[in-house]
Design a protein around this motif. Structure first.
Motif, PDB file in Angstrom:
ATOM      1  N   THR A  27      68.087   3.322 -30.101  1.00  0.00           N
ATOM      2  CA  THR A  27      68.527   1.757 -29.652  1.00  0.00           C
ATOM      3  C   THR A  27      67.512   0.700 -29.505  1.00  0.00           C
ATOM      4  O   THR A  27      67.877  -0.430 -29.191  1.00  0.00           O
ATOM      5  CB  THR A  27      68.611   2.219 -28.093  1.00  0.00           C
ATOM      6  OG1 THR A  27      67.549   2.491 -27.383  1.00  0.00           O
ATOM      7  CG2 THR A  27      69.830   3.090 -27.710  1.00  0.00           C
ATOM      8  N   CYS A  59      76.677  -1.325 -30.401  1.00  0.00           N
ATOM      9  CA  CYS A  59      76.402  -0.420 -29.087  1.00  0.00           C
ATOM     10  C   CYS A  59      76.131   1.060 -29.455  1.00  0.00           C
ATOM     11  O   CYS A  59      76.588   1.407 -30.519  1.00  0.00           O
ATOM     12  CB  CYS A  59      77.441  -0.563 -28.279  1.00  0.00           C
ATOM     13  SG  CYS A  59      79.091   0.274 -28.823  1.00  0.00           S
ATOM     14  N   ALA A  61      75.421   4.620 -27.439  1.00  0.00           N
ATOM     15  CA  ALA A  61      75.799   5.623 -26.272  1.00  0.00           C
ATOM     16  C   ALA A  61      74.925   6.841 -26.493  1.00  0.00           C
ATOM     17  O   ALA A  61      75.767   7.744 -27.274  1.00  0.00           O
ATOM     18  CB  ALA A  61      77.118   5.858 -25.527  1.00  0.00           C
ATOM     19  N   ARG A  76      75.761  11.862 -29.275  1.00  0.00           N
ATOM     20  CA  ARG A  76      76.045  10.674 -29.382  1.00  0.00           C
ATOM     21  C   ARG A  76      77.806  10.509 -29.147  1.00  0.00           C
ATOM     22  O   ARG A  76      78.509  11.532 -29.353  1.00  0.00           O
ATOM     23  CB  ARG A  76      76.070   9.965 -30.716  1.00  0.00           C
ATOM     24  CG  ARG A  76      74.861   9.465 -31.359  1.00  0.00           C
ATOM     25  CD  ARG A  76      74.119   8.215 -30.473  1.00  0.00           C
ATOM     26  NE  ARG A  76      72.887   7.510 -31.184  1.00  0.00           N
ATOM     27  CZ  ARG A  76      72.694   7.202 -32.297  1.00  0.00           C
ATOM     28  NH1 ARG A  76      73.802   6.771 -33.082  1.00  0.00           N
ATOM     29  NH2 ARG A  76      71.480   6.720 -32.682  1.00  0.00           N
ATOM     30  N   VAL A  79      81.597   4.213 -28.080  1.00  0.00           N
ATOM     31  CA  VAL A  79      82.112   3.332 -26.945  1.00  0.00           C
ATOM     32  C   VAL A  79      83.511   3.018 -27.229  1.00  0.00           C
ATOM     33  O   VAL A  79      83.593   1.858 -28.431  1.00  0.00           O
ATOM     34  CB  VAL A  79      81.306   2.168 -26.651  1.00  0.00           C
ATOM     35  CG1 VAL A  79      81.758   1.452 -25.561  1.00  0.00           C
ATOM     36  CG2 VAL A  79      79.848   2.884 -26.278  1.00  0.00           C
ATOM     37  N   ILE A  95      82.331   0.942 -18.543  1.00  0.00           N
ATOM     38  CA  ILE A  95      82.162   1.887 -20.073  1.00  0.00           C
ATOM     39  C   ILE A  95      83.242   2.766 -19.963  1.00  0.00           C
ATOM     40  O   ILE A  95      83.469   3.464 -19.335  1.00  0.00           O
ATOM     41  CB  ILE A  95      80.994   2.066 -20.075  1.00  0.00           C
ATOM     42  CG1 ILE A  95      79.784   0.944 -19.937  1.00  0.00           C
ATOM     43  CG2 ILE A  95      80.907   2.719 -21.563  1.00  0.00           C
ATOM     44  CD1 ILE A  95      78.307   1.512 -19.873  1.00  0.00           C
ATOM     45  N   LEU A  97      84.183   5.982 -22.725  1.00  0.00           N
ATOM     46  CA  LEU A  97      83.704   6.519 -24.020  1.00  0.00           C
ATOM     47  C   LEU A  97      84.782   7.506 -24.402  1.00  0.00           C
ATOM     48  O   LEU A  97      85.603   8.150 -23.747  1.00  0.00           O
ATOM     49  CB  LEU A  97      82.474   7.326 -23.444  1.00  0.00           C
ATOM     50  CG  LEU A  97      81.225   6.385 -23.006  1.00  0.00           C
ATOM     51  CD1 LEU A  97      80.508   7.443 -22.396  1.00  0.00           C
ATOM     52  CD2 LEU A  97      80.723   5.352 -24.076  1.00  0.00           C
ATOM     53  N   TRP A 174      70.349  -3.168 -21.983  1.00  0.00           N
ATOM     54  CA  TRP A 174      69.762  -1.697 -22.417  1.00  0.00           C
ATOM     55  C   TRP A 174      69.405  -0.870 -20.951  1.00  0.00           C
ATOM     56  O   TRP A 174      69.152  -1.577 -20.123  1.00  0.00           O
ATOM     57  CB  TRP A 174      68.567  -1.822 -23.218  1.00  0.00           C
ATOM     58  CG  TRP A 174      67.857  -0.396 -23.521  1.00  0.00           C
ATOM     59  CD1 TRP A 174      68.037   0.384 -24.183  1.00  0.00           C
ATOM     60  CD2 TRP A 174      66.592  -0.025 -22.627  1.00  0.00           C
ATOM     61  NE1 TRP A 174      67.310   1.576 -24.088  1.00  0.00           N
ATOM     62  CE2 TRP A 174      66.567   1.172 -23.151  1.00  0.00           C
ATOM     63  CE3 TRP A 174      65.925  -0.557 -21.523  1.00  0.00           C
ATOM     64  CZ2 TRP A 174      65.397   2.090 -22.516  1.00  0.00           C
ATOM     65  CZ3 TRP A 174      64.821   0.394 -20.928  1.00  0.00           C
ATOM     66  CH2 TRP A 174      64.633   1.635 -21.473  1.00  0.00           C
ATOM     67  N   ARG A 176      69.211   3.115 -19.075  1.00  0.00           N
ATOM     68  CA  ARG A 176      68.767   4.431 -19.259  1.00  0.00           C
ATOM     69  C   ARG A 176      68.801   5.046 -17.647  1.00  0.00           C
ATOM     70  O   ARG A 176      68.529   4.328 -16.891  1.00  0.00           O
ATOM     71  CB  ARG A 176      67.717   4.838 -19.993  1.00  0.00           C
ATOM     72  CG  ARG A 176      66.371   4.707 -19.324  1.00  0.00           C
ATOM     73  CD  ARG A 176      64.829   5.074 -19.989  1.00  0.00           C
ATOM     74  NE  ARG A 176      64.102   4.841 -19.816  1.00  0.00           N
ATOM     75  CZ  ARG A 176      62.574   5.146 -20.462  1.00  0.00           C
ATOM     76  NH1 ARG A 176      62.683   5.504 -21.463  1.00  0.00           N
ATOM     77  NH2 ARG A 176      61.568   4.743 -19.931  1.00  0.00           N
ATOM     78  N   GLU A 204      71.337   7.140 -22.272  1.00  0.00           N
ATOM     79  CA  GLU A 204      70.756   5.854 -22.732  1.00  0.00           C
ATOM     80  C   GLU A 204      72.028   5.157 -23.214  1.00  0.00           C
ATOM     81  O   GLU A 204      72.894   5.562 -24.142  1.00  0.00           O
ATOM     82  CB  GLU A 204      69.781   6.160 -23.981  1.00  0.00           C
ATOM     83  CG  GLU A 204      68.590   6.910 -23.502  1.00  0.00           C
ATOM     84  CD  GLU A 204      67.325   7.029 -24.555  1.00  0.00           C
ATOM     85  OE1 GLU A 204      67.273   6.253 -25.417  1.00  0.00           O
ATOM     86  OE2 GLU A 204      66.900   7.858 -24.482  1.00  0.00           O
ATOM     87  N   PHE A 205      72.013   3.779 -23.035  1.00  0.00           N
ATOM     88  CA  PHE A 205      73.087   2.858 -23.504  1.00  0.00           C
ATOM     89  C   PHE A 205      72.349   1.507 -23.811  1.00  0.00           C
ATOM     90  O   PHE A 205      71.658   0.960 -23.122  1.00  0.00           O
ATOM     91  CB  PHE A 205      73.992   2.754 -22.433  1.00  0.00           C
ATOM     92  CG  PHE A 205      75.140   1.763 -22.787  1.00  0.00           C
ATOM     93  CD1 PHE A 205      76.199   2.184 -23.540  1.00  0.00           C
ATOM     94  CD2 PHE A 205      75.019   0.485 -22.128  1.00  0.00           C
ATOM     95  CE1 PHE A 205      77.115   1.417 -23.667  1.00  0.00           C
ATOM     96  CE2 PHE A 205      76.114  -0.549 -22.360  1.00  0.00           C
ATOM     97  CZ  PHE A 205      77.260   0.030 -23.110  1.00  0.00           C
ATOM     98  N   ALA A 207      73.823  -2.225 -25.912  1.00  0.00           N
ATOM     99  CA  ALA A 207      74.958  -2.800 -26.223  1.00  0.00           C
ATOM    100  C   ALA A 207      74.721  -4.275 -26.399  1.00  0.00           C
ATOM    101  O   ALA A 207      74.055  -5.103 -25.470  1.00  0.00           O
ATOM    102  CB  ALA A 207      75.997  -2.490 -25.448  1.00  0.00           C
TER     103      ALA A 207
END
Length: 211
Positions: A27, A59, A61, A76, A79, A95, A97, A174, A176, A204-205, A207
């Motif tokens: 990231t 982004c 994820a 992974r 998104v 969010i 996914l 960011w 986590r 962890e994200f 974007a």
């Protein structure tokens, strides 16, 4: 909402001795220069209601499982949609996914995890995280208390991170956190799903959001 606060003593926000502590390898490209660069202060961005949409090409994820601090499984997810609202006391993050997008480096594992014995992608095509309990500190640290919905089951999730870049029409977020293992293994889960369900999942994200 915005409130005063500082990061942990002796732990610089980005320029850490060990980059893994602050910027995970996958990231760190957000932002590209790797530096905290607030064009606006948190007070500026909180003063007006702003709604941002995620750039899906900017982004990440990622989910990981660890043993003695070492990552032994990484996955992974794509998104589908994400919205960030900041300002006027209405801060929130949502969010979505795509369940079937889960991929790992382990052959056939993604198929097992998204199948009928685990995440059941056909029945639950999306995973969700929503939070309307968002704190933005005056050093751009962000803390969220929200709920993840996984295969139709709600799970509490706390995330912490930072706004790494702040502009009137663009922010980089960011985050986590860690999703604890469920109290009960999935009743219809196969052997692999039950084994993995016993382990906490690191989330962890990162974007870029734009108006």
């Amino acid at each position: 909402m915005i409130r005063s606060g500082v990061g942990p003593a002796g732990s610089p926000r980005i320029a850490a001795t060990n980059p893994e502590d602050i910027v995970p390898a996958d990231t760190r490209f957000l932002p590209a220069d790797g530096h905290h660069n607030p064009a606006l202060s948190t007070e500026d961005i909180e003063s007006t209601h702003r709604a941002f949409a995620v750039r899906r090409d900017r982004c990440v994820a990622e989910l990981t499982m660890r043993l003695l601090g070492i990552r032994w499984l990484r996955a992974r997810l794509t998104v589908s949609h994400a919205t960030l609202v900041i300002g006027a006391g209405e801060d929130m993050l949502a969010i979505e996914l795509a369940t079937a997008s889960l991929r790992t480096a382990v052959p056939l594992l993604a198929k097992v995890l998204t199948g009928q014995t685990a995440l059941r992608a056909e029945l639950f095509p999306s995973l969700y995280f929503t939070s309307d309990d968002v704190d933005i500190l005056d050093d751009s640290t962000v803390e969220l208390v929200g709920q993840a919905e996984i295969a139709g089951s709600p799970r509490d999730l706390f995330l912490k991170g930072e706004l790494r870049h702040i502009e009137s029409d663009r922010v980089i977020l960011w985050l986590r956190g860690m999703l604890p293992s469920p109290r009960r293994s999935p009743a219809n889960g196969g052997r692999t799903a039950r084994l993995l369900a016993r382990r906490p999942v690191h989330v962890e994200f990162a974007a870029e959001f734009v108006r």
